[in-house]
Enzyme design. Structure first.
Site, short mmCIF file in Angstrom:
data_model
loop_
_atom_site.label_atom_id
_atom_site.label_comp_id
_atom_site.label_asym_id
_atom_site.label_seq_id
_atom_site.Cartn_x
_atom_site.Cartn_y
_atom_site.Cartn_z
N HIS A 132 -30.37 -7.97 19.13
CA HIS A 132 -31.31 -8.21 18.86
C HIS A 132 -30.52 -9.31 18.27
O HIS A 132 -29.31 -8.96 17.62
CB HIS A 132 -32.53 -7.72 18.40
CG HIS A 132 -32.97 -8.57 17.33
ND1 HIS A 132 -34.38 -8.85 17.86
CD2 HIS A 132 -32.87 -9.65 16.18
CE1 HIS A 132 -34.75 -9.75 17.02
NE2 HIS A 132 -33.90 -10.45 16.37
N CYS A 133 -30.38 -10.55 18.76
CA CYS A 133 -29.65 -11.61 18.47
C CYS A 133 -29.91 -12.02 17.36
O CYS A 133 -30.70 -13.05 17.06
CB CYS A 133 -29.01 -12.62 19.46
SG CYS A 133 -27.41 -13.85 19.20
N ALA A 134 -29.56 -12.44 16.16
CA ALA A 134 -30.13 -12.52 15.01
C ALA A 134 -29.80 -13.93 15.24
O ALA A 134 -30.74 -14.80 14.47
CB ALA A 134 -29.39 -12.07 14.23
N ASN A 137 -32.37 -15.41 16.88
CA ASN A 137 -33.93 -14.88 16.49
C ASN A 137 -34.65 -14.60 17.43
O ASN A 137 -35.89 -14.41 17.55
CB ASN A 137 -34.54 -16.15 16.00
CG ASN A 137 -35.63 -15.88 15.18
OD1 ASN A 137 -35.25 -14.62 13.94
ND2 ASN A 137 -36.45 -16.48 14.64
N THR A 138 -33.78 -13.61 19.06
CA THR A 138 -34.63 -13.01 19.68
C THR A 138 -34.05 -12.23 20.31
O THR A 138 -32.33 -11.33 20.08
CB THR A 138 -35.14 -14.10 21.06
OG1 THR A 138 -35.67 -13.31 22.07
CG2 THR A 138 -33.41 -14.65 21.47
#
Length: 283
Positions: A132-134, A137-138
């Site tokens: 999950h890439c902060a 945001n996805t």
């Protein structure tokens, strides 16, 4: 921790809430930083720094920045807009051995493919979950992994060309004045300040992006995802910690840290009664 409690509260409020892409609430502060850097670079470079080049020998840096920025914008928008979940339900998958590898997801309460993972940040299962890439945001999965890596390459070119343009403009800004696109006049100190701002902001981004690309190259070479690497690292850490604890215990016993029976004290008979905690009958 606090983050886990926050996620639990969000799931308790609405268990059916499912984030489709980056634009669904709530946005992370890293996502806002990403948007600020990309849009801020375009504003500073195109509006203030590009006119300082005056079509000189360093002018080709401008098309490189423009092409990389447009590529990053297009690829990043696609990566953040697409739903990375893909086909996760086992009954919807094509017939074959995948059905034998299906597992039950307690978050979705459904049967999903074995390579899926439930992301509690987005409250959904993602096919071939990577991480999950902060910053975007996805989630990153099989469906948008190529767009994610392409965006990272475009970011490398954009930040590198932005730093090069800023350094050239900082040297050119040592002159007393320079004329902008609007026909106004800006002090050389202001040009130097803007150039240094671009350098200071983009240098950490460039270094982090290089590390990201190198790490993903390592993952590709070893045939694993970010999640698989993280799980393997955690398992190796636990194994090493257990082995180190055993070694420390063995050294402590050899050095005499564990109490031993004194030589003068009589030893108790090793009978079965003693082993089960029953006092032996007097002789």
């Amino acid at each position: 921790g606090c983050r886990a409690a926050q996620l639990c509260r969000r799931r308790d409020c609405d268990e059916t809430a499912r984030r489709t892409n980056s634009w669904d609430c709530p946005p992370s502060w890293r996502f806002l930083v990403t948007l600020s850097v990309v849009l801020g670079d375009a504003l500073l470079v195109f509006s203030f720094l590009t006119p300082l080049l005056h079509g000189g020998p360093y002018w080709p840096l401008v098309p490189v920045f423009s092409a990389s920025w447009l590529s990053l914008f297009a690829l990043g928008m696609w990566t953040m807009t697409v739903d990375p979940a893909g086909n996760v339900k086992a009954e919807e998958a094509s017939s074959g051995p995948k059905h034998l590898e299906a597992k039950h997801c307690r978050g979705c309460d459904s049967l999903v493919n074995a390579d899926c993972k439930h992301c509690w940040e987005c409250n959904k299962c993602v096919n071939h979950f990577d991480h999950h890439c902060a910053w975007l945001n996805t989630c990153i999965g099989r469906k948008n992994y190529a767009g994610f890596l392409s965006s990272a390459v475009a970011l490398l070119l954009m930040t590198g060309s932005a730093i090069a343009i800023a350094l050239v403009c900082a040297l050119a800004g040592e002159e007393d004045t320079w004329r902008g696109q609007s026909g106004g006049v800006m002090c050389g100190s202001a040009a130097v300040a803007l150039s240094l701002t671009v350098v200071l902001v983009n240098t950490p981004v460039l270094l982090a992006d290089i590390a990201l690309l190198a790490f993903n190259g390592y993952l590709y070479g070893t045939g694993q995802t970010t999640l698989e690497w993280y799980k393997g690292r955690a398992m190796r850490y636990e194994a090493n910690a257990g082995a180190a604890l055993k070694r420390r215990g063995a050294r402590a016993g050899k050095c005499g840290f564990f109490p031993k029976a004194s030589r003068g004290a009589p030893r108790r008979a090793n009978t079965g009664a003693n082993n089960v905690g029953i006092k032996p009958a007097p002789v």
